[in-house]
Design an enzyme around this catalytic site. Structure first.
Site, PDB file in Angstrom:
ATOM      1  N   ASP A  45       0.836  -1.205   0.000  1.00 28.80           N
ATOM      2  CA  ASP A  45       0.000   0.000   0.000  1.00 28.80           C
ATOM      3  C   ASP A  45       0.866   1.249   0.000  1.00 28.80           C
ATOM      4  O   ASP A  45       1.669   1.466   0.913  1.00 28.80           O
ATOM      5  CB  ASP A  45      -0.894  -0.002   1.245  1.00 28.80           C
ATOM      6  CG  ASP A  45      -1.770   1.231   1.327  1.00 28.80           C
ATOM      7  OD1 ASP A  45      -2.795   1.285   0.629  1.00 28.80           O
ATOM      8  OD2 ASP A  45      -1.411   2.160   2.090  1.00 28.80           O
ATOM      9  N   LYS A  75      -2.879   6.037  -3.826  1.00 29.55           N
ATOM     10  CA  LYS A  75      -3.968   6.944  -3.454  1.00 29.55           C
ATOM     11  C   LYS A  75      -3.808   8.307  -4.113  1.00 29.55           C
ATOM     12  O   LYS A  75      -2.698   8.809  -4.289  1.00 29.55           O
ATOM     13  CB  LYS A  75      -4.003   7.124  -1.929  1.00 29.55           C
ATOM     14  CG  LYS A  75      -4.060   5.829  -1.149  1.00 29.55           C
ATOM     15  CD  LYS A  75      -4.096   6.102   0.354  1.00 29.55           C
ATOM     16  CE  LYS A  75      -3.815   4.829   1.141  1.00 29.55           C
ATOM     17  NZ  LYS A  75      -2.386   4.448   1.089  1.00 29.55           N
ATOM     18  N   HIS A 108      -7.593   9.547  -1.346  1.00 28.61           N
ATOM     19  CA  HIS A 108      -6.916   9.534  -0.041  1.00 28.61           C
ATOM     20  C   HIS A 108      -7.763  10.140   1.086  1.00 28.61           C
ATOM     21  O   HIS A 108      -7.857   9.570   2.171  1.00 28.61           O
ATOM     22  CB  HIS A 108      -5.575  10.269  -0.151  1.00 28.61           C
ATOM     23  CG  HIS A 108      -4.565   9.815   0.853  1.00 28.61           C
ATOM     24  ND1 HIS A 108      -3.209   9.948   0.653  1.00 28.61           N
ATOM     25  CD2 HIS A 108      -4.696   9.232   2.069  1.00 28.61           C
ATOM     26  CE1 HIS A 108      -2.563   9.462   1.702  1.00 28.61           C
ATOM     27  NE2 HIS A 108      -3.434   9.029   2.571  1.00 28.61           N
TER      28      HIS A 108
END
Length: 279
Positions: A45, A75, A108
């Site tokens: 991630d 993100k 995000h």
């Protein structure tokens, strides 16, 4: 070590533990991510605002693990919430990572004061249709934000990544995600240096199950149906954070950890309705 997976609402499969890469940067970060992949991590991630997409992508490419076996997430930062800006930002992120597609891409923060998150979501929907992203989701979205993007587009996020740890149990948000068929991921699942790891109940359970305190907390997440994304620069801890599938807490033990919840438990006090993301 094969990591169990959860099936998302779009059919894609997400490993039940992933590697958070916040503050993993440069040569050291590169080697930490490479080591994590070699130790069995298959979900990585990142985010544009982590300023590490380049080394994350390089580590993935250099790992020797086939691309289709690694679930890569990033993100969208708030300054690119406009539709065209968002589409271009996704393409730039892929270029920085040296990848052809994201397995998962999230908005995000909702930044409701700016009011552009629906535009951003429409851009993710388009990017998915273009094959740039397999699965699309959000991060730090409250129920009203989720309902707005679903109503505007007819597309439900696959994932909502939110703050969860023993001092911020966030159970209502987890339940709201589940009601909409959305899988909840946890950022800072261990509390990012908080004293949660020193809580007597956690230490007692670590002794009982012959695990470390971090493993107890990660197991607590998993049994609540949450996908934790622990970050560690310690390679021994990285390996331990994957070793959480050979024991099970009782329902009462999960509830006991829930009692650590605090009204002011957020790490940095980031309320998604108020927080203005850094540029």
């Amino acid at each position: 070590m094969a990591i169990p997976k959860v099936v998302l609402n779009d059919g894609y499969k997400l490993p039940k533990v992933g590697l958070g890469t916040f503050q993993l940067r440069g040569g050291i970060g590169y080697h930490q991510i490479i080591s994590a992949i070699k130790d069995g991590y298959r979900s990585i991630d990142s985010a544009t605002n982590y300023d590490n997409e380049g080394i994350v992508g390089k580590a993935i490419r250099d790992s020797g693990v086939p691309r289709d076996q690694i679930f890569v997430s990033s993100k969208l930062p708030g300054k690119y919430h406009g539709y065209d800006d968002a589409l271009n930002a996704i393409k730039e992120s892929l270029a920085r990572m040296g990848l052809e597609y994201f397995d998962l891409y999230l908005i995000h923060w909702p930044l409701p004061k700016r009011g552009l998150y629906v535009e951003a979501w429409k851009a993710l929907v388009t990017a998915q249709k273009l094959g740039l992203i397999k699965s699309i989701g959000v991060s730090n979205f409250e129920p009203e934000h989720l309902d707005k993007i679903i109503a505007e587009t007819g597309v439900t996020p696959s994932v909502n990544q939110i703050e969860i740890h023993p001092y911020w149990v966030n159970d209502q948000r987890v339940q709201e995600d589940a009601k909409r068929g959305i899988v909840t991921e946890a950022w800072s699942p261990l509390g990012r240096g908080s004293s949660a790891l020193s809580e007597p109940i956690v230490k007692k359970l670590a002794e009982k199950y012959d695990k470390n305190v971090g493993q107890i907390i990660l197991r607590w997440h998993i049994q609540r149906g949450i996908v934790p994304l622990p970050k560690s620069t310690n390679l021994k801890h990285q390996r331990a954070n994957l070793d959480v599938f050979d024991f099970e807490l009782t329902d009462d033990e999960v509830k006991a950890i829930n009692t650590l919840d605090r009204q002011d438990g957020r790490i940095d006090g980031q309320d998604p309705n108020e927080y203005e993301e850094f540029e």
